[in-house]
Design an enzyme around this catalytic site. Structure first.
Site, PDB file in Angstrom:
ATOM      1  N   ASP A 239      45.812  53.412  43.777  1.00 19.37           N
ATOM      2  CA  ASP A 239      45.351  52.116  44.031  1.00 19.37           C
ATOM      3  C   ASP A 239      44.629  51.575  42.800  1.00 19.37           C
ATOM      4  O   ASP A 239      43.992  52.234  42.048  1.00 19.37           O
ATOM      5  CB  ASP A 239      44.462  52.062  45.446  1.00 19.37           C
ATOM      6  CG  ASP A 239      43.877  50.694  45.814  1.00 19.37           C
ATOM      7  OD1 ASP A 239      44.625  49.783  45.737  1.00 19.37           O
ATOM      8  OD2 ASP A 239      42.525  50.706  45.813  1.00 19.37           O
TER       9      ASP A 239
ATOM     10  N   ASP B  65      40.720  54.495  47.895  1.00 20.60           N
ATOM     11  CA  ASP B  65      39.521  54.245  48.550  1.00 20.60           C
ATOM     12  C   ASP B  65      39.463  54.770  49.806  1.00 20.60           C
ATOM     13  O   ASP B  65      38.120  54.531  50.511  1.00 20.60           O
ATOM     14  CB  ASP B  65      38.888  52.610  48.208  1.00 20.60           C
ATOM     15  CG  ASP B  65      39.792  51.726  49.058  1.00 20.60           C
ATOM     16  OD1 ASP B  65      40.399  52.172  49.842  1.00 20.60           O
ATOM     17  OD2 ASP B  65      39.322  50.538  48.806  1.00 20.60           O
TER      18      ASP B  65
ATOM     19  N   ASP C  82      43.932  51.773  52.305  1.00 23.92           N
ATOM     20  CA  ASP C  82      44.931  52.708  51.446  1.00 23.92           C
ATOM     21  C   ASP C  82      45.399  53.720  52.738  1.00 23.92           C
ATOM     22  O   ASP C  82      46.046  54.612  52.321  1.00 23.92           O
ATOM     23  CB  ASP C  82      44.560  53.284  50.228  1.00 23.92           C
ATOM     24  CG  ASP C  82      44.582  52.237  49.087  1.00 23.92           C
ATOM     25  OD1 ASP C  82      45.312  51.464  49.090  1.00 23.92           O
ATOM     26  OD2 ASP C  82      43.478  52.132  48.604  1.00 23.92           O
TER      27      ASP C  82
END
Length: 634
Positions: free
Chosen positions: A331, A529, A533
């Site tokens: 991410d 995080d 996600d």
């Protein structure tokens, strides 16, 4: 397997190992006395001493073997040793049987002692867990109480040098906090009013008042302890296979022993005593003790090593999976970047005072909690500009902000909101070049046109580039998944150095991309995080969350990087790969030793004491080899 709890400290386990060792040594002394008496002709008394040595030295392992057999309804290696010792006595080899028990007892005590080493990290963590706190009473006095008696909202005093007793927030005071117990980072962090505090960390410099926000049983510190304990108790697929294999293998060994008792007598004309003796030796040397110890000590040591470095594994299976990964998906926001945009450029219309424009810009954004608005307000504060307060502000969802000033209406937002033609005319369309650099551009317009623009950008983590290079040097492909537009994604991807990227990728689309990567590479890790996600983390072979003290990260991921340090990801990969190498070494070595001893026994070149030494010695060696995982990985 033994796990540690608050009521069962490491010392309890150490004492069990010491008692085993004392019993083994005592049996050895009795064996020596029995041997001396046997040489002097008092054979019946020496046999009695041998039997006593059997009982003292073999009690712990016999008890363990019988309990496990009853519990699992499967024979185990401890039972093989018991059968071998009893068989030795039956055919008159009392001394050999007693030596077998002695060496087996010594080996067992050493195994218990060495295995306990892998629990040291948990023990040291538990010692850091505060059990008392200074409770501030309504009259202003302070009282020392148990942390278990506290409730959410309790006001506590923490003096310099004391550990933070519970999770909470600072009410008053400024201090430096040693966070190493939580994230492995030794550099103190400055904490002020409203900042978050975690139990187990150390208040270094100033007295502070804090309020408790979580029960003592649910602190981040306790969750870390529980997480690592669970990781130590959860067995990897390899260990589970070995343990399933043990029951079948023991039956095969017993069948081979029965055949060995009779077949050589008829095929090779061995006398009955030799056939029985060789069958007993086979019972010892064919036992899979070393094979059974090939995996678990290494896994426990690796989990402890990771905990010491701020890398938490939820179980041996996840540690094992890391070594198989072929690619990593990242991410962007909050993972490769800091997740906090900053103003990189602030450009105003010719003839406009910069500070006046910035005060107006920041004033219009002052009521918003959006990260971009916060970045603009912070930029104004840094430049000593006070945001304009005399504004009537109206939020226009999805577009921007409308504000009424003494000089008329202003608009702040995207090009479509303020006027694309005006944006193109402003400063020779400087917004295009800023956007090509991966910056997010926000405009402020009045009745005359564009007054100013702010170009913002999320900054890379300082270790992001080196972390990506480290992973690539390990042969792993790196992919960035981001919801940003193509230009921003391209700029960040080039700067950080990932192999490829996917822009405008919403959370549900990240799952689709993960599945595609899994088809291409077989095994893929996802780093995020731990909040938006979560679906992607669950889809990946291994989900790795950026921790920094978030409960969500602890819940969603297979692996947690407590310091949000991406460089620890390559450390975790190296740790996993080293563990797999050690496990393979142990399995190969233990099988080789068993094979050699079986052949040597059939050729009648190894006797029972030497067979026991070879068998138990190989067990100790694979355990010690596994404990190399406690060492720092280079």
């Amino acid at each position: 397997m033994t796990t540690l709890t608050k009521e069962q400290p490491e010392q309890t386990i150490d004492w069990s190992a010491r008692l085993e060792l004392i019993a083994a040594i005592l049996s050895g002394i009795i064996i020596l006395a029995a041997w001396i008496l046997g040489k002097n002709g008092t054979e019946s008394f020496s046999i009695t001493l041998y039997i006593i040595a059997f009982l003292i030295g073999g009690y712990a392992k016999a008890k363990e073997g019988i309990e496990e057999t009853i519990k699992n309804k499967e024979l185990n290696v401890e039972m093989l040793m018991i059968f071998a010792a009893i068989g030795s006595g039956i055919i008159g080899y009392w001394a050999e049987g007693a030596i077998l028990i002695f060496i087996f007892a010594i080996s067992g005590a050493l195994e218990t002692y060495t295995l306990n080493k892998s629990h040291n990290e948990i023990s040291s963590l538990m010692e850091l867990q505060p059990e008392e706190a200074w409770l501030l009473l309504e009259d202003g006095s302070e009282k020392k109480v148990s942390t278990d008696s506290l409730s959410i909202g309790s006001i506590l005093l923490v003096k310099p040098g004391e550990r933070i007793p519970v999770d909470g927030e600072i009410l008053s005071g400024v201090t430096s906090i040693d966070m190493s117990a939580i994230n492995g980072e030794s550099i103190p962090v400055t904490k002020r009013e409203n900042d978050e505090l975690f139990a187990g960390t150390v208040n270094i410099s100033g007295a502070i008042r804090m309020t408790m926000t979580k029960p003592s049983s649910e602190t981040l510190f306790q969750k870390i302890i529980t997480m690592v304990q669970n990781a130590q108790s959860e067995k990897s697929p390899s260990q589970q296979f070995i343990e399933r294999f043990e029951g079948s293998y023991v039956k095969i060994v017993l069948a081979a022993v029965v055949i060995m008792m009779f077949l050589p007598h008829f095929l090779f004309n061995w006398d009955w005593t030799t056939s029985f003796y060789r069958a007993i030796v086979l019972l010892v040397v064919a036992s899979p003790c070393a094979l059974m110890a090939s995996i678990m000590p290494a896994t426990l040591a690796a989990v402890s090593n990771g905990a010491r470095k701020g890398v938490l594994f939820k179980g041996g299976i996840h540690l094992e999976h890391l070594s198989t990964l072929q690619a990593f998906a990242f991410d962007k926001t909050g993972t490769l970047t800091n997740g906090k945009p900053i103003v990189m450029d602030f450009i105003v219309r010719e003839g406009t005072d910069m500070k006046e424009a910035l005060a107006l810009f920041a004033g219009a954004e002052s009521l918003s909690n959006h990260p971009l608005a916060k970045a603009i307000i912070h930029y104004a504060t840094e430049h000593g500009v006070e945001p304009e307060r005399n504004l009537h502000i109206e939020d226009v969802p999805g577009f921007g902000i409308k504000a009424e000033t003494d000089h008329g209406e202003i608009l702040i937002g995207k090009p479509k909101f303020v006027g694309e033609e005006l944006v193109e005319e402003f400063q020779d369309n400087v917004a295009v070049s800023l956007a090509n650099e991966g910056k997010t551009v926000i405009f402020m317009r009045d009745e005359q046109g564009i007054v100013a623009l702010a170009a913002l950008q999320d900054t890379l983590r300082k270790e992001a580039i080196s972390a990506i290079k480290s992973l690539q040097s390990l042969g792993l492909r790196t992919v960035m998944l981001t919801g940003d537009n193509e230009k921003t994604a391209h700029a960040i991807a080039n700067e950080v150095g990932v192999d490829s990227y996917v822009a405008e990728c919403l959370p549900e689309e990240k799952v689709v991309q993960l599945k595609q990567l899994l088809k291409e590479h077989g095994t893929v890790g996802m780093v995020g995080d731990g909040i938006n996600d979560a679906p992607a983390l669950a889809t990946a072979t291994s989900g790795i969350a950026m921790g920094e003290g978030t409960d969500v990260a602890l819940e969603t991921a297979d692996v947690v990087l407590m310091q949000n340090d991406l460089n620890r990801l390559s450390y975790a990969i190296k740790l996993s790969r080293k563990m797999q190498r050690i496990v393979k070494q142990n399995v190969f070595f233990s099988i080789a030793v068993i094979s050699i001893l079986i052949i040597a026994n059939f050729m009648q070149v190894v006797d029972l004491p030497l067979g026991v030494i070879g068998h138990e010695g190989s067990t100790i060696l694979v355990i010690l080899n596994g404990l190399r995982m406690l060492n720092k990985i280079e």
